[in-house]
Every structure is written in structure tokens, then in C-alpha cells.
Enzyme design. Structure first.
Site, mmCIF file in Angstrom:
data_model
loop_
_atom_site.group_PDB
_atom_site.id
_atom_site.type_symbol
_atom_site.label_atom_id
_atom_site.label_comp_id
_atom_site.label_asym_id
_atom_site.label_seq_id
_atom_site.Cartn_x
_atom_site.Cartn_y
_atom_site.Cartn_z
ATOM 1 N N GLU A 42 -23.633 -27.537 -42.908
ATOM 2 C CA GLU A 42 -24.267 -28.034 -44.146
ATOM 3 C C GLU A 42 -23.203 -28.554 -45.110
ATOM 4 O O GLU A 42 -22.055 -28.141 -45.062
ATOM 5 C CB GLU A 42 -25.125 -26.946 -44.794
ATOM 6 C CG GLU A 42 -24.418 -25.608 -45.001
ATOM 7 C CD GLU A 42 -24.025 -25.347 -46.442
ATOM 8 O OE1 GLU A 42 -23.891 -26.322 -47.213
ATOM 9 O OE2 GLU A 42 -23.837 -24.167 -46.788
ATOM 10 N N ARG A 67 -22.573 -15.877 -47.000
ATOM 11 C CA ARG A 67 -23.546 -16.231 -45.952
ATOM 12 C C ARG A 67 -24.004 -17.680 -46.053
ATOM 13 O O ARG A 67 -25.180 -17.996 -45.887
ATOM 14 C CB ARG A 67 -24.740 -15.262 -45.969
ATOM 15 C CG ARG A 67 -24.334 -13.811 -45.886
ATOM 16 C CD ARG A 67 -25.524 -12.880 -45.779
ATOM 17 N NE ARG A 67 -26.177 -12.994 -44.473
ATOM 18 C CZ ARG A 67 -25.758 -12.374 -43.368
ATOM 19 N NH1 ARG A 67 -24.664 -11.622 -43.406
ATOM 20 N NH2 ARG A 67 -26.406 -12.505 -42.227
ATOM 21 N N CYS A 72 -17.499 -29.309 -40.398
ATOM 22 C CA CYS A 72 -16.629 -28.967 -39.271
ATOM 23 C C CYS A 72 -15.310 -28.339 -39.674
ATOM 24 O O CYS A 72 -14.838 -27.388 -39.045
ATOM 25 C CB CYS A 72 -16.386 -30.191 -38.399
ATOM 26 S SG CYS A 72 -15.396 -31.503 -39.166
ATOM 27 N N HIS A 111 -13.347 -35.355 -37.462
ATOM 28 C CA HIS A 111 -14.035 -34.187 -36.898
ATOM 29 C C HIS A 111 -13.036 -33.230 -36.270
ATOM 30 O O HIS A 111 -12.216 -33.618 -35.434
ATOM 31 C CB HIS A 111 -15.070 -34.608 -35.856
ATOM 32 C CG HIS A 111 -15.781 -33.434 -35.262
ATOM 33 N ND1 HIS A 111 -16.648 -32.647 -35.987
ATOM 34 C CD2 HIS A 111 -15.715 -32.881 -34.020
ATOM 35 C CE1 HIS A 111 -17.105 -31.680 -35.220
ATOM 36 N NE2 HIS A 111 -16.544 -31.793 -34.031
ATOM 37 N N ASP A 126 -16.176 -25.969 -29.960
ATOM 38 C CA ASP A 126 -16.549 -26.690 -31.180
ATOM 39 C C ASP A 126 -17.873 -26.132 -31.687
ATOM 40 O O ASP A 126 -18.910 -26.309 -31.056
ATOM 41 C CB ASP A 126 -16.681 -28.187 -30.883
ATOM 42 C CG ASP A 126 -17.040 -29.027 -32.102
ATOM 43 O OD1 ASP A 126 -17.230 -28.454 -33.191
ATOM 44 O OD2 ASP A 126 -17.137 -30.264 -31.951
#
Length: 279
Positions: A42, A67, A72, A111, A126
Site C-alpha cells: 500500500e 500493523r 516494495c 522495484h 519478493d
């Protein structure tokens, strides 16, 4: 414990892992699966214009203690730290996203992924690719179809290095391309700063959340909430308000938003997202 030490007990509690703590392939598979299904992808902090901090103390507070999820550079950095704490040989890499990008469109290295060395060989791991996060590692070997708990994956040789593909509804789709050149935290700091601040970055403009679940994928793009099966068939629901979006984030992604979160990360963008849906 200093801020740069990983609290493994807290991390394993967060992802619901109670298995062995030895650096084996079975441990890697189990932790990879548990992390991927628990900690969502997110970008709410990016939309709220909050800084993305990649030091271990910040990652533990956000992803474990609070939490939340992350993108990435956050979720894979935490995962790499956990693997290293367990004694795994981990090298972090960086790739160019090709998912949903036409071949003629060039993409930057944005990424984070990792290579894990085991007695059985080299593996690609990943846990941070949005609505297509891998739910298990695959061998770093080209030209073979490899099963994961979700869809099959494969690696192909490419002039840009290696290309990871996923088999979705029977069709192979490019995900990203990468080389085996090791990268350092400073490299990710630069890439993350660009990804989280540049006006052309999709993370600055759009709400993106993703989380694999057993036998399905859950994703949220702006107002479009989608549950997709492994057969490619999907159910989509259009969310109309910040409250609806917040409810879906809590129910399906485990992210509880404060009123400040909604005011900073959702409400300023709603008109833009509605215009996109109308267009």
C-alpha cells in the site's frame, strides 16, 4: 534492543509464523508465504505526503508495531532483514517494472527484490509487488515453469538481464526485468525518493493496495476494489466515498485509517479518481 536490530518475535507474531528458525528452503518458503499473505502492499503514506523511511527502526514501527503495509522498498527491506537475522545469505537487487507497460515505454529501476543463496541453489524472493506479489520463492533458473502457491512463474533471459513472468489465465505476462548486480540501501533510498515524490510517479497520483489470499488476489486501485481468482475471473466494486475506501482497507487489507489518514491520503484525490472512472 537498538533501533537497528530486528525483533524477530514481534515480526513472526505479526505474520503469524510459528515454525523453525533455521535458514533452510522450507523455512524460506513458509516465511515468504506468511509475510506475503499478511503484510499488504500500500502507498497511503505517499498519498499523505509523509516521508518514506527505510531504516529498520522505522520499518518495524510501521509494518510490525502499527500493523500497516508499505511498498516494495519497505516490505522487502523488512523481509530481507528477517532472513539475514535467521542466517540466510541475501543479496538485494533492483528491477524495472514491466507489468501493464507497453514494450515501447521505458521504465526506471524502481522495484526491490532479492536473491537468496541456499544449498539447493539460488532463489528469487519478493514479497512486495502489489496485486501480483509472489507467495513463494522460485529458483533463479531460466526457461522453466515454476509453481508457487498462487500462479506459475518463469524467468527468461532478456537483453536487460532477466525477465520475471507470471501465468495469468493461461497467458504469460511480463512482471519486471532485473540484473544480478547487488544494490545497497543508498540505492533504494534514491529510487524510493523518486517513487514517492516525483509528480509522474503512479504512487503519487493513485491509491494502490494489494494482498494475496488463499486462492485469490485482492486489490484496490483508487475506487476500484477487485477480488480476482486464479482463473483470472474477477469481481469489481466501485467505492464512492472515503469512508467506503477506509472500510475496505480495514476489512480486506487489515489497515485501520485514522480521520487524519482519510483527510490526507484519500479525500484530496476523490474528485480526480471519480473523473478517471467517468472517463
Amino acid at each position: 534492543m537498538s533501533g537497528q536490530e530486528l525483533d524477530l518475535d514481534a515480526y513472526f507474531s505479526r505474520i503469524g509464523y510459528e515454525g523453525p528458525r533455521v535458514p533452510t528452503l522450507e523455512t524460506l518458503k513458509a516465511i515468504h508465504h506468511a509475510h506475503a499473505l499478511t503484510i499488504p502492499f500500500e502507498n497511503l503514506d505517499v498519498l499523505a505526503k509523509r516521508p518514506i523511511n527505510l531504516d529498520l527502526a522505522s520499518l518495524q514501527k510501521k509494518l510490525v508495531q502499527d500493523r500497516r503495509g508499505g511498498y516494495c522498498f519497505e516490505v522487502n527491506a523488512l523481509f530481507a532483514a528477517a532472513l539475514r537475522e535467521l542466517g540466510f545469505d541475501v543479496t538485494t537487487l533492483i528491477g524495472r517494472v514491466r507489468w501493464m507497460s507497453p514494450e515501447e515505454v521505458d521504465t526506471a529501476r524502481s522495484h526491490m527484490l532479492m536473491r537468496v543463496e541456499l544449498p539447493e541453489g539460488s532463489y528469487l524472493a519478493d514479497v512486495g509487488f502489489g496485486g501480483l506479489t509472489m507467495t513463494g520463492p522460485i529458483r533463479l533458473e531460466t526457461g522453466i515453469e515454476q509453481q508457487t502457491p498462487h500462479e506459475p512463474r518463469r524467468l527468461l533471459e532478456h537483453e536487460d538481464g532477466l525477465e520475471l513472468q507470471a501465468k495469468i489465465a493461461g497467458e504469460w505476462t511480463p512482471i519486471y526485468r532485473f540484473t544480478l548486480e547487488p544494490h545497497r540501501r543508498t540505492d533504494y533510498e534514491v529510487a524510493s525518493w523518486y517513487t514517492s515524490t516525483h509528480p509522474s510517479s503512479i504512487f503519487v497520483q493513485f491509491l494502490i493496495a494489494g494482498r494475496p489470499q488463499e486462492g485469490k488476489w485482492i486489490s484496490l486501485f483508487n475506487r476500484d476494489f477487485k477480488i480476482r481468482g486464479l482463473d483470472g475471473k474477477a469481481e469489481t466494486r466501485i467505492l464512492d466515498s472515503a469512508d467506503e475506501i477506509a472500510e475496505v482497507l480495514e476489512t480486506y487489507f487489515g489497515i485501520r485509517l485514522s480521520e487524519e489518514d482519510k483527510a490526507l491520503a484519500i479525500e484530496p484525490y476523490l474528485d480526480q479518481w471519480r473523473a478517471m472512472s467517468a472517463g
